[in-house]
Write a protein that holds these residues in place. Structure first.
Motif, PDB file in Angstrom:
ATOM      1  N   ASP A   1       1.235  -1.228   0.078  1.00  6.23           N
ATOM      2  CA  ASP A   1      -0.197  -0.085  -0.401  1.00  6.23           C
ATOM      3  C   ASP A   1       1.017   1.266  -0.179  1.00  6.23           C
ATOM      4  N   LYS A   2       2.212   0.903   0.188  1.00 10.40           N
ATOM      5  CA  LYS A   2       3.097   2.239   0.666  1.00 10.40           C
ATOM      6  C   LYS A   2       3.554   2.398  -0.964  1.00 10.40           C
ATOM      7  N   PRO A   3       3.574   4.087  -0.995  1.00 13.27           N
ATOM      8  CA  PRO A   3       4.267   4.419  -2.779  1.00 13.27           C
ATOM      9  C   PRO A   3       5.654   4.412  -2.996  1.00 13.27           C
ATOM     10  N   SER A   4       5.586   3.885  -3.837  1.00 14.86           N
ATOM     11  CA  SER A   4       7.496   3.840  -4.308  1.00 14.86           C
ATOM     12  C   SER A   4       7.701   4.752  -5.152  1.00 14.86           C
ATOM     13  N   ALA A   5       9.063   5.256  -5.069  1.00 15.55           N
ATOM     14  CA  ALA A   5       9.480   5.988  -5.429  1.00 15.55           C
ATOM     15  C   ALA A   5       9.216   6.103  -7.402  1.00 15.55           C
ATOM     16  N   ILE A   6       9.069   5.367  -7.697  1.00 12.09           N
ATOM     17  CA  ILE A   6       9.187   4.623  -9.524  1.00 12.09           C
ATOM     18  C   ILE A   6       7.797   5.429 -10.007  1.00 12.09           C
ATOM     19  N   GLU A   7       6.977   5.013  -8.465  1.00 18.77           N
ATOM     20  CA  GLU A   7       4.517   5.617  -8.903  1.00 18.77           C
ATOM     21  C   GLU A   7       5.204   7.156  -9.436  1.00 18.77           C
ATOM     22  N   PHE A   8       6.111   7.971  -8.418  1.00 17.52           N
ATOM     23  CA  PHE A   8       6.299   9.586  -8.845  1.00 17.52           C
ATOM     24  C   PHE A   8       6.788   9.655 -10.109  1.00 17.52           C
ATOM     25  N   LYS A   9       5.881  10.758 -10.433  1.00 19.35           N
ATOM     26  CA  LYS A   9       6.288  11.240 -11.769  1.00 19.35           C
ATOM     27  C   LYS A   9       7.101  12.667 -11.913  1.00 19.35           C
ATOM     28  N   THR A  10       8.189  13.060 -12.069  1.00 15.62           N
ATOM     29  CA  THR A  10       8.679  14.471 -12.302  1.00 15.62           C
ATOM     30  C   THR A  10       7.145  15.376 -12.981  1.00 15.62           C
TER      31      THR A  10
ATOM     32  N   ALA B   1       4.514  19.773  -2.223  1.00 15.78           N
ATOM     33  CA  ALA B   1       6.325  19.166  -2.686  1.00 15.78           C
ATOM     34  C   ALA B   1       5.749  18.376  -4.464  1.00 15.78           C
ATOM     35  N   GLU B   2       6.916  19.926  -5.457  1.00 24.83           N
ATOM     36  CA  GLU B   2       7.016  19.198  -6.356  1.00 24.83           C
ATOM     37  C   GLU B   2       7.756  18.238  -6.889  1.00 24.83           C
ATOM     38  N   VAL B   3       7.475  17.030  -7.293  1.00 23.82           N
ATOM     39  CA  VAL B   3       8.718  16.291  -7.402  1.00 23.82           C
ATOM     40  C   VAL B   3       9.995  16.162  -8.736  1.00 23.82           C
ATOM     41  N   ILE B   4      10.759  16.103  -8.225  1.00 30.48           N
ATOM     42  CA  ILE B   4      11.973  16.580  -9.790  1.00 30.48           C
ATOM     43  C   ILE B   4      12.721  15.147  -9.714  1.00 30.48           C
ATOM     44  N   ASP B   5      12.533  14.053  -8.834  1.00 30.33           N
ATOM     45  CA  ASP B   5      13.252  13.276  -9.754  1.00 30.33           C
ATOM     46  C   ASP B   5      12.806  12.457  -7.651  1.00 30.33           C
ATOM     47  N   THR B   6      12.989  10.782  -8.839  1.00 35.93           N
ATOM     48  CA  THR B   6      13.011   9.801  -8.187  1.00 35.93           C
ATOM     49  C   THR B   6      14.776   9.191  -7.845  1.00 35.93           C
ATOM     50  N   ILE B   7      14.227   8.198  -6.796  1.00 34.77           N
ATOM     51  CA  ILE B   7      15.985   8.036  -7.027  1.00 34.77           C
ATOM     52  C   ILE B   7      14.976   5.998  -6.276  1.00 34.77           C
ATOM     53  N   ALA B   8      15.413   5.842  -7.593  1.00 35.68           N
ATOM     54  CA  ALA B   8      14.389   3.814  -7.343  1.00 35.68           C
ATOM     55  C   ALA B   8      15.106   2.970  -6.295  1.00 35.68           C
TER      56      ALA B   8
ATOM     57  N   ASP C   1      14.645   3.983  -3.216  1.00 38.51           N
ATOM     58  CA  ASP C   1      13.159   4.382  -2.314  1.00 38.51           C
ATOM     59  C   ASP C   1      13.062   5.625  -2.268  1.00 38.51           C
ATOM     60  N   ARG C   2      13.353   6.704  -3.046  1.00 40.82           N
ATOM     61  CA  ARG C   2      13.663   7.641  -2.405  1.00 40.82           C
ATOM     62  C   ARG C   2      13.082   9.048  -3.270  1.00 40.82           C
ATOM     63  N   CYS C   3      12.534  10.006  -3.296  1.00 43.12           N
ATOM     64  CA  CYS C   3      11.989  11.346  -3.157  1.00 43.12           C
ATOM     65  C   CYS C   3      12.868  12.487  -3.600  1.00 43.12           C
ATOM     66  N   TRP C   4      13.132  12.882  -4.628  1.00 43.70           N
ATOM     67  CA  TRP C   4      13.518  14.159  -4.673  1.00 43.70           C
ATOM     68  C   TRP C   4      12.617  15.554  -4.582  1.00 43.70           C
ATOM     69  N   VAL C   5      12.362  16.019  -3.800  1.00 35.45           N
ATOM     70  CA  VAL C   5      11.594  16.876  -3.588  1.00 35.45           C
ATOM     71  C   VAL C   5      11.618  18.932  -4.006  1.00 35.45           C
ATOM     72  N   ARG C   6      10.833  19.051  -3.977  1.00 34.13           N
ATOM     73  CA  ARG C   6      10.942  21.077  -3.704  1.00 34.13           C
ATOM     74  C   ARG C   6       9.149  21.545  -3.317  1.00 34.13           C
TER      75      ARG C   6
END
Length: 129
Positions: free
Chosen positions: A3-12, A27-34, A37-42
């Motif tokens: 049920d938990k989101p994965s970084a690859i599920e979030f699009k730039t 926040a806005e997704v800048i990139d994902t680090i698969a 499983d992390r998100c780089w956000v603004r």
């Protein structure tokens, strides 16, 4: 499937949210680090939701705060009904959007409290207004 989101599920460029009780960090997704499983956000803003409705009360403009890399499972996709009023508030052409002079402090305070709330019993509640 988890049920938990994965970084690859979030699009730039997608708007995501971290919830902490009635406070929401958008926040806005800048990139994902698969790989981990992390998100780089603004960060964009912190808003408070009212208990009676789904309306958001705009609190802090965080566009001047530092970007973050956080675990993807902290985030959820922001709903259109949350994003549209938020974007309207942040980018309203007739209003001078007052950016938080203490955006970095407010952002770190929110993240620290979120981790504390997730891992430890609640000791203190910060007022982010």
């Amino acid at each position: 499937m988890s049920d938990k989101p994965s970084a690859i599920e979030f699009k730039t460029d997608r708007i995501v949210c971290i919830d902490r009780e009635d406070l929401h960090l958008f926040a806005e997704v800048i990139d994902t680090i698969a790989i981990d499983d992390r998100c780089w956000v603004r960060p964009l803003a912190i808003a408070r939701s009212t208990s009676e409705s789904f309306k958001l009360e705009f609190l802090h403009d965080l566009r001047d705060a530092a970007q973050l890399i956080l675990p993807a499972d902290l985030f959820r996709d922001a709903l259109d009904t949350e994003v549209l009023p938020l974007i309207s508030e942040l980018f309203h052409p007739d209003r001078d959007s007052t950016k938080s002079t203490n955006a970095q402090r407010v952002l770190y305070q929110f993240i620290a409290e979120r981790y504390r709330y997730q891992q430890l019993p609640r000791v203190q509640n910060f007022d982010l207004r």
